[in-house]
Design an enzyme around this catalytic site. Structure first.
Site, PDB file in Angstrom:
ATOM      1  N   LYS A  45      38.872  53.916  43.641  1.00  0.00           N
ATOM      2  CA  LYS A  45      37.481  53.471  43.508  1.00  0.00           C
ATOM      3  C   LYS A  45      36.608  54.098  44.585  1.00  0.00           C
ATOM      4  O   LYS A  45      36.986  54.143  45.754  1.00  0.00           O
ATOM      5  CB  LYS A  45      37.403  51.955  43.625  1.00  0.00           C
ATOM      6  CG  LYS A  45      37.954  51.253  42.416  1.00  0.00           C
ATOM      7  CD  LYS A  45      37.749  49.761  42.500  1.00  0.00           C
ATOM      8  CE  LYS A  45      38.309  49.092  41.267  1.00  0.00           C
ATOM      9  NZ  LYS A  45      38.281  47.635  41.360  1.00  0.00           N
ATOM     10  N   SER A 133      32.732  42.863  40.575  1.00  0.00           N
ATOM     11  CA  SER A 133      31.941  43.435  41.664  1.00  0.00           C
ATOM     12  C   SER A 133      30.980  44.493  41.118  1.00  0.00           C
ATOM     13  O   SER A 133      29.827  44.572  41.548  1.00  0.00           O
ATOM     14  CB  SER A 133      32.861  44.030  42.721  1.00  0.00           C
ATOM     15  OG  SER A 133      33.677  43.017  43.260  1.00  0.00           O
TER      16      SER A 133
HETATM   17  N1  COA Z   1      36.473  36.937  40.103  1.00  0.00           N
HETATM   18  C1  COA Z   1      35.564  37.901  39.953  1.00  0.00           C
HETATM   19  N2  COA Z   1      35.882  39.186  39.890  1.00  0.00           N
HETATM   20  C2  COA Z   1      37.170  39.500  40.016  1.00  0.00           C
HETATM   21  C3  COA Z   1      38.158  38.549  40.180  1.00  0.00           C
HETATM   22  C4  COA Z   1      37.764  37.203  40.225  1.00  0.00           C
HETATM   23  N3  COA Z   1      38.631  36.212  40.358  1.00  0.00           N
HETATM   24  N4  COA Z   1      39.349  39.161  40.259  1.00  0.00           N
HETATM   25  C5  COA Z   1      39.101  40.464  40.140  1.00  0.00           C
HETATM   26  N5  COA Z   1      37.785  40.672  39.987  1.00  0.00           N
HETATM   27  C6  COA Z   1      37.127  41.940  39.742  1.00  0.00           C
HETATM   28  C7  COA Z   1      36.707  42.658  40.960  1.00  0.00           C
HETATM   29  O1  COA Z   1      35.395  42.297  41.312  1.00  0.00           O
HETATM   30  C8  COA Z   1      36.835  44.086  40.549  1.00  0.00           C
HETATM   31  O2  COA Z   1      35.701  44.477  39.837  1.00  0.00           O
HETATM   32  P1  COA Z   1      35.254  45.992  39.754  1.00  0.00           P
HETATM   33  O3  COA Z   1      36.373  46.745  39.103  1.00  0.00           O
HETATM   34  O4  COA Z   1      34.033  45.874  38.952  1.00  0.00           O
HETATM   35  O5  COA Z   1      35.014  46.449  41.162  1.00  0.00           O
HETATM   36  C9  COA Z   1      38.010  44.070  39.608  1.00  0.00           C
HETATM   37  O6  COA Z   1      38.068  42.766  39.128  1.00  0.00           O
HETATM   38  C10 COA Z   1      39.325  44.319  40.253  1.00  0.00           C
HETATM   39  O7  COA Z   1      39.174  44.373  41.596  1.00  0.00           O
HETATM   40  P2  COA Z   1      40.033  43.698  42.753  1.00  0.00           P
HETATM   41  O8  COA Z   1      40.438  42.312  42.460  1.00  0.00           O
HETATM   42  O9  COA Z   1      39.287  43.916  44.008  1.00  0.00           O
HETATM   43  O10 COA Z   1      41.337  44.476  42.693  1.00  0.00           O
HETATM   44  P3  COA Z   1      41.595  45.973  42.488  1.00  0.00           P
HETATM   45  O11 COA Z   1      42.110  46.054  41.114  1.00  0.00           O
HETATM   46  O12 COA Z   1      40.472  46.829  42.855  1.00  0.00           O
HETATM   47  O13 COA Z   1      42.702  46.129  43.607  1.00  0.00           O
HETATM   48  C11 COA Z   1      44.937  46.542  44.434  1.00  0.00           C
HETATM   49  C12 COA Z   1      43.935  46.574  43.296  1.00  0.00           C
HETATM   50  C13 COA Z   1      44.338  46.579  45.810  1.00  0.00           C
HETATM   51  C14 COA Z   1      45.747  45.268  44.310  1.00  0.00           C
HETATM   52  C15 COA Z   1      45.776  47.789  44.151  1.00  0.00           C
HETATM   53  O14 COA Z   1      44.928  48.924  44.145  1.00  0.00           O
HETATM   54  C16 COA Z   1      46.872  48.012  45.179  1.00  0.00           C
HETATM   55  O15 COA Z   1      47.828  47.282  45.237  1.00  0.00           O
HETATM   56  N6  COA Z   1      46.719  49.068  45.992  1.00  0.00           N
HETATM   57  C17 COA Z   1      47.681  49.436  46.998  1.00  0.00           C
HETATM   58  C18 COA Z   1      48.532  50.612  46.547  1.00  0.00           C
HETATM   59  C19 COA Z   1      49.696  50.156  45.746  1.00  0.00           C
HETATM   60  O16 COA Z   1      50.511  49.365  46.132  1.00  0.00           O
HETATM   61  N7  COA Z   1      49.781  50.744  44.554  1.00  0.00           N
HETATM   62  C20 COA Z   1      50.825  50.446  43.623  1.00  0.00           C
HETATM   63  C21 COA Z   1      50.440  49.271  42.797  1.00  0.00           C
HETATM   64  S1  COA Z   1      51.641  49.084  41.528  1.00  0.00           S
END
Ligand code: COA
Length: 168
Positions: A45, A133
């Site tokens: 992202k 977000s």
């Molecule tokens: N309420 C409102 N919005 C929510 C929410 C909730 N309860 N839960 C998730 N969201 C939204 C977020 O706002 C975000 O929106 P956007 O895509 O518009 O920005 C989206 O859902 C997901 O975001 P977020 O919850 O921040 O998680 P992510 O999917 O961006 O994060 C990680 C993913 C950090 C868990 C993942 O990238 C990770 O584990 N990274 C480390 C590397 C790794 O281990 N990789 C292997 C994984 S198998």
């Protein structure tokens, strides 16, 4: 042997944290002795806020909600971070069917990498099901009212970000 100390991690990009995330945090707290909010420093992202700002906005938002929880940022694999912090549980919010496939894939991969860590999915309160977000940022960038979706500190940060961008 005393009671087991359960440590949980709630990971995400949090760009920025919304009331939906805070709802998941509040509910996760019922299940663990200690919760660590883990902010991924960089992933695919292209974030609006850098990781230090995202951490600060979470800390300010937690303070506004009267919560005292550790917020950390991490690089690398989530399971490595969770292991290093002695966590047994990872929490994720599952809002809609559209989240399911992505979350399911990540959960299965994490389980392969770290079978001892359990992933727990929480459905947010229904008033936050449609929140994300990116949507909040889009509404803020077009001058819409976002006070029902984020804390006052995030609202101020988004207003400042978009008024700088627009040269206001
Ligand atoms: N309420 C409102 N919005 C929510 C929410 C909730 N309860 N839960 C998730 N969201 C939204 C977020 O706002 C975000 O929106 P956007 O895509 O518009 O920005 C989206 O859902 C997901 O975001 P977020 O919850 O921040 O998680 P992510 O999917 O961006 O994060 C990680 C993913 C950090 C868990 C993942 O990238 C990770 O584990 N990274 C480390 C590397 C790794 O281990 N990789 C292997 C994984 S198998």
């Amino acid at each position: 042997m005393g009671p087991k100390l359960i440590v949980g991690v709630y990971p995400g990009t949090f760009d920025p944290i919304t009331l939906g995330h805070l709802d998941v945090i509040r509910r996760s707290l019922k299940m663990v002795n200690r919760l660590i909010i883990a902010v991924v420093r960089s992933n695919s992202k292209n974030t609006t806020f850098d990781s230090a700002e995202r951490v600060r906005l979470i800390q300010d938002s937690l303070a506004e909600w009267g919560l005292d929880i550790e917020v950390a940022s991490f690089d690398g694999l989530l399971v490595d971070f969770a292991r290093a912090r002695g966590a047994q549980v990872v929490f994720r919010g599952l809002r809609a069917v559209s989240d399911f496939e992505y979350e399911f894939q990540m959960a299965l991969m994490n389980k392969k990498l770290a079978p001892e860590i359990e992933e727990v999915f929480l459905t947010p309160d229904q008033s936050y099901i449609y929140l994300s977000s990116s949507l909040v940022k889009e509404v803020a960038s077009l001058g819409g009212d976002i006070s029902a979706f984020v804390t006052p500190s995030v609202e101020r940060a988004l207003e400042a970000h978009f008024s700088l961008r627009d040269g206001k």
